[in-house]
Design an enzyme around this catalytic site. Structure first.
Site, PDB file in Angstrom:
ATOM      1  N   GLU A  83     109.410  48.939 -56.177  1.00  0.00           N
ATOM      2  CA  GLU A  83     110.655  49.176 -55.451  1.00  0.00           C
ATOM      3  C   GLU A  83     111.848  48.575 -56.203  1.00  0.00           C
ATOM      4  OE1 GLU A  83     110.815  51.070 -52.928  1.00  0.00           O
ATOM      5  OE2 GLU A  83     109.336  50.641 -51.362  1.00  0.00           O
ATOM      6  N   ASP A  87      98.799  53.771 -55.462  1.00  0.00           N
ATOM      7  CA  ASP A  87      99.134  52.721 -54.507  1.00  0.00           C
ATOM      8  C   ASP A  87      98.398  52.932 -53.188  1.00  0.00           C
ATOM      9  OD1 ASP A  87     100.590  54.985 -53.830  1.00  0.00           O
ATOM     10  OD2 ASP A  87     102.541  54.102 -54.230  1.00  0.00           O
ATOM     11  N   HIS A 106     112.270  54.471 -56.662  1.00  0.00           N
ATOM     12  CA  HIS A 106     110.995  53.776 -56.883  1.00  0.00           C
ATOM     13  C   HIS A 106     109.969  54.679 -57.565  1.00  0.00           C
ATOM     14  CE1 HIS A 106     109.117  54.934 -52.707  1.00  0.00           C
ATOM     15  NE2 HIS A 106     108.881  55.861 -53.605  1.00  0.00           N
ATOM     16  N   ASN A 144     115.151  56.216 -53.492  1.00  0.00           N
ATOM     17  CA  ASN A 144     115.771  54.977 -53.985  1.00  0.00           C
ATOM     18  C   ASN A 144     115.390  54.683 -55.442  1.00  0.00           C
ATOM     19  OD1 ASN A 144     113.125  54.207 -53.816  1.00  0.00           O
ATOM     20  ND2 ASN A 144     113.429  52.525 -52.375  1.00  0.00           N
TER      21      ASN A 144
HETATM   22  P1  PGA Z   1     107.688  61.842 -51.311  1.00  0.00           P
HETATM   23  O1  PGA Z   1     107.592  60.414 -51.993  1.00  0.00           O
HETATM   24  O2  PGA Z   1     106.900  62.733 -52.181  1.00  0.00           O
HETATM   25  O3  PGA Z   1     107.059  61.688 -49.977  1.00  0.00           O
HETATM   26  O4  PGA Z   1     109.122  62.176 -51.281  1.00  0.00           O
HETATM   27  C1  PGA Z   1     107.717  60.358 -53.377  1.00  0.00           C
HETATM   28  C2  PGA Z   1     107.552  58.944 -53.812  1.00  0.00           C
HETATM   29  O5  PGA Z   1     107.851  58.058 -53.012  1.00  0.00           O
HETATM   30  O6  PGA Z   1     107.140  58.705 -54.940  1.00  0.00           O
END
Ligand code: PGA
Length: 246
Positions: free
Chosen positions: A143, A67, A138, A136
């Site tokens: 999302e 992404d 995702h 969350n």
């Molecule tokens: P993070 O994000 O490694 O910064 O916790 C993980 C993600 O959003 O996939």
């Protein structure tokens, strides 16, 4: 899903880098999907160390990042492309033409997403997908919500996601872009092998939902339950809701 609980993050990251190295040794032209965020930092550091010791040759490897922020050109220091340059690309022998990224500054997001999906299809899809998970639930910028999309698309970022990305913007969440471009659920679920990493207690609920919960668009990672080749590697804090499960 094969769940493995590691004593700490560093052990999991070292094992993950070792898995990547073994996969590349077995198939030097491996096509690998790469995440950003805090989670893979130690994995990338370990991959760089293996490369420096002559144990990991990226010369024929192809990468697709998952992404990118919408509106940021690749050379913006807050972009995921800049993150990847800092933490991996500058330090290893990947061929520039085999590094693939969504361009967040492309004029037409839809066309850019279609281009990226076509490029991934041409490469034969992902052999190995490294993934983090949002608190969350995702995956990449897919999302939680009423719907999920199979193809690459423009995504509005949740408040949770923007908060956790503030460190790329001097801890100022108001500077985190409101939207991103992301591979869709299709490309992620079609990867031939998935290794998902999650560390820290703030990932515990998402990990439990992913492994034990119902399939739901409210926890996009729960769809990995449908995949036949997923490793979920967590530290004890992120895995604390899984006690009693395999
Ligand atoms: P993070 O994000 O490694 O910064 O916790 C993980 C993600 O959003 O996939």
């Amino acid at each position: 899903m094969n769940v493995r609980v590691f004593a700490n993050e560093l052990e999991a990251a070292t094992a993950c880098a070792g898995l990547v190295a073994a996969a590349i040794r077995e198939k030097p032209s491996l096509v690998i999907g790469l995440p950003t965020g805090r989670t893979p930092l130690n994995v990338y550091r370990e991959m760089v160390a293996l490369h420096r010791r002559g144990e990991l040759d990226f010369s024929r490897v192809t990468t697709f990042n998952l992404d990118e922020f919408l509106g940021l050109p690749p050379d913006d220091p807050g972009s995921f492309r800049a993150y990847m340059e800092r933490h991996l690309f500058q330090h290893v022998n990947l061929a520039p033409e085999r590094i693939h990224f969504l361009d967040g500054s492309a004029e037409r997001a839809e066309r850019e997403c279609a281009r990226y999906d076509a490029q991934l299809a041409m490469a034969g899809g992902l052999d190995l997908l490294l993934l983090g998970i949002g608190s969350n639930g995702h995956m990449a910028f897919n999302e939680p919500g009423e719907n999920l999309q199979s193809a690459s698309h423009r995504a509005r970022l949740s408040r949770d996601s923007r908060q956790s990305l503030a460190s790329l913007f001097g801890e100022d969440v108001s500077r985190v872009p409101l939207a991103g471009l992301t591979l869709g659920m299709g490309a992620l679920l079609q990867a031939r092998r998935v290794v998902l990493l999650a560390f820290g207690v703030n990932k515990a609920a998402a990990v439990t939902g992913m492994v034990r919960g119902p399939l739901t668009t409210l926890c996009p990672a729960s769809f990995l339950q449908l995949h036949g080749n997923v490793e979920v590697w967590v530290d004890t804090a992120a895995g604390r809701g899984l006690e009693g499960s395999r």
